[in-house]
Design a protein around this motif. Structure first.
Motif, PDB file in Angstrom:
ATOM      1  N   ASN A 155      69.579 101.078  77.022  1.00 30.09           N
ATOM      2  CA  ASN A 155      70.179 101.141  75.681  1.00 30.09           C
ATOM      3  C   ASN A 155      69.232 101.842  74.707  1.00 30.09           C
ATOM      4  O   ASN A 155      68.250 101.267  74.244  1.00 30.09           O
ATOM      5  CB  ASN A 155      70.498  99.729  75.194  1.00 30.09           C
ATOM      6  N   GLY A 158      72.102 101.969  70.620  1.00 32.53           N
ATOM      7  CA  GLY A 158      72.627 100.821  69.883  1.00 32.53           C
ATOM      8  C   GLY A 158      74.134 100.899  69.693  1.00 32.53           C
ATOM      9  O   GLY A 158      74.822 101.703  70.311  1.00 32.53           O
ATOM     10  N   TYR A 161      78.314  96.582  70.146  1.00 35.00           N
ATOM     11  CA  TYR A 161      77.683  95.288  70.436  1.00 35.00           C
ATOM     12  C   TYR A 161      78.460  94.461  71.461  1.00 35.00           C
ATOM     13  O   TYR A 161      77.899  93.989  72.454  1.00 35.00           O
ATOM     14  CB  TYR A 161      77.516  94.486  69.144  1.00 35.00           C
TER      15      TYR A 161
END
Length: 250
Positions: A155, A158, A161
């Motif tokens: 990752n 970002g 989520y």
């Protein structure tokens, strides 16, 4: 060398109403040695329903409903003593009411819960109910589609989520399943697979920056995944593989 796929007598494709799942059904039907294929769907799909082959049994399944999972497994048990291949293609990235979160300010509990229900909890419940069909002495593979975005080590950008976290959870759940299956279903190989970016409804809103050579047709994706599945060894159980057969970081 004999193909392991040629030794598959019965297979289950979960999420066959999606682009990859539907193509998985088509390509497994091309294997003359497979005598029975079960395909589950969570929504009506004309292309799936149009397939006319006596070897194909279509079953409704909401992967977030454990009672339905149990019913599907019981239905299969009534006609087939064992499965040699299970491919879970079900997953969610976006819906009309849900888009990947670009920032912490976009997080909300309901959306996070929805991601985990489909992408993480559902496959774990499937793993819970499958052992009676995977305990045979022959080689069996239980493969679940994950995503490179679920790799914590990889990752770098970002965002996204809920999707990232739910796929990371899926990887952990399947690795833990693999450890238990070594005791309860010792000939079953459990893996998670990154299919690459595939031209399906799931990825369509996010394809703009994908290089043409990295955007796969469902046909190419399934060919690549079946090649990876075919080459798996018992020692690979619990691992996370990309479409090209390379291991991905957790």
């Amino acid at each position: 060398m004999t193909s392991h796929l040629q030794q598959v007598n019965a297979a289950l494709v979960v999420g066959a109403s999606g682009g990859i799942g539907l193509e998985m059904v088509h390509q497994l039907l091309e294997q003359p040695t497979i005598h029975q294929i079960y395909a589950t769907y969570n929504r009506s799909n004309d292309a799936l329903q149009a397939i006319s082959d006596s070897r194909l049994t279509q079953l409704p399944l909401d992967l977030t409903n454990e009672a339905q999972i149990a019913t599907v497994v019981q239905t299969i048990q009534a006609t087939t003593p064992a499965l040699h291949l299970v491919v879970n293609c079900a997953g969610v990235l976006h819906t009309d009411a849900m888009q990947p979160e670009k920032s912490l300010r976009h997080l909300n509990p309901q959306q996070l819960s929805d991601y985990f229900l489909v992408n993480s909890i559902g496959p774990a419940l499937l793993a819970k109910h499958l052992p009676p069909l995977l305990k045979q002495g022959d080689r069996a593979v239980f493969a679940t589609l994950s995503a490179k975005l679920g790799s914590i080590g990889d990752n770098q950008l970002g965002g996204w989520y809920g999707y990232r976290a739910s796929k990371a959870a899926l990887n952990q759940l399947m690795r833990t399943t693999a450890i238990e299956y070594k005791r309860t279903c010792p000939n079953a190989i459990v893996v998670t697979l990154h299919p690459g970016t595939t031209d399906t409804q799931l990825s369509r809103p996010f394809q703009r920056n994908v290089p043409p050579d990295k955007l796969f047709t469902p046909q190419r994706t399934v060919r690549q995944l079946l090649l990876v599945i075919d080459q798996l060894q018992n020692s690979d159980s619990g691992e996370f593989f990309s479409w090209d057969g390379n291991r991905l970081p957790w």
